[in-house]
Design a protein around this motif. Structure first.
Motif, PDB file in Angstrom:
ATOM      1  N   GLU A 115      43.020  -5.644  27.273  1.00  0.00           N
ATOM      2  CA  GLU A 115      42.322  -5.186  26.165  1.00  0.00           C
ATOM      3  C   GLU A 115      41.039  -4.360  26.538  1.00  0.00           C
ATOM      4  N   GLU A 118      42.078  -0.915  27.519  1.00  0.00           N
ATOM      5  CA  GLU A 118      42.557  -0.227  26.328  1.00  0.00           C
ATOM      6  C   GLU A 118      41.133   0.253  25.653  1.00  0.00           C
ATOM      7  N   ARG A 122      39.960   4.140  24.214  1.00  0.00           N
ATOM      8  CA  ARG A 122      39.715   4.500  23.028  1.00  0.00           C
ATOM      9  C   ARG A 122      38.271   5.131  22.707  1.00  0.00           C
ATOM     10  N   GLU A 152      44.197   3.836  31.862  1.00  0.00           N
ATOM     11  CA  GLU A 152      45.679   3.801  31.459  1.00  0.00           C
ATOM     12  C   GLU A 152      46.595   3.127  32.424  1.00  0.00           C
ATOM     13  N   ALA A 155      45.724  -0.331  32.862  1.00  0.00           N
ATOM     14  CA  ALA A 155      46.378  -1.197  31.579  1.00  0.00           C
ATOM     15  C   ALA A 155      47.768  -1.388  31.741  1.00  0.00           C
TER      16      ALA A 155
END
Length: 164
Positions: A115, A118, A122, A152, A155
């Motif tokens: 989380e 990510e 964003r 990325e 994650a």
């Protein structure tokens, strides 16, 4: 940003209002990255269970990379003529990543770090419109490299640990 102080006479081909918007976005990215660094370091110290060795080493690699990223982001803010935020209170206001109270189980740590990664992606993506509008290639390069080579990818790697 917490301070409206700018370096006088910054003439790098990007107008002051655009530099201010980019620096504000990068300040949020710095806060997210530092918050994720702290969370990852905390989990490195406190992970237990059957995956201890794997996660302990993985989290160390990740927080080391995040520590490097913090410096790169802060230096870009400074190059744009603004002070980089550097206190817990500023990060708490700027970050989109919540603190995790207590010590979660290993699988929950992994989920929380997914989380967090990510969330950082964003935040990085949200800065692109103004960066592209004013042709700020150094910031675009920084954002692209951080997203592609670390956030990325990390994650994805963490997410794969949650598969059954």
């Amino acid at each position: 940003m917490s301070s409206k102080v700018t370096v006088k006479n910054v003439n790098i081909g990007i107008d002051e209002p655009s530099r201010a918007k980019i620096a504000e976005g990068l300040s949020r990215l710095l806060a997210d990255t530092y918050t994720l660094y702290l969370k990852t370091h905390n989990f490195h110290w406190n992970v237990t269970g059957p995956m201890f060795q794997t996660l302990h080493l993985m989290f160390e690699t990740q927080y080391t990379e995040l520590a490097l990223a913090v410096d790169l982001i802060a230096e870009r803010i400074r190059a744009l003529g603004y002070p980089a935020p550097g206190t817990y209170s500023e990060y708490a206001k700027l970050s989109s990543i919540p603190e995790t109270p207590g010590v979660p189980k290993a699988v929950e740590m992994i989920r929380l770090l997914v989380e967090g990664q990510e969330a950082v992606v964003r935040t990085a993506r949200s800065i692109f419109p103004v960066v592209e509008e004013v042709n700020d290639e150094p910031t675009a390069d920084l954002l692209t490299q951080r997203m592609q080579e670390f956030y990325e990818k990390t994650a994805w790697m963490l997410r794969s640990l949650l598969e059954e």
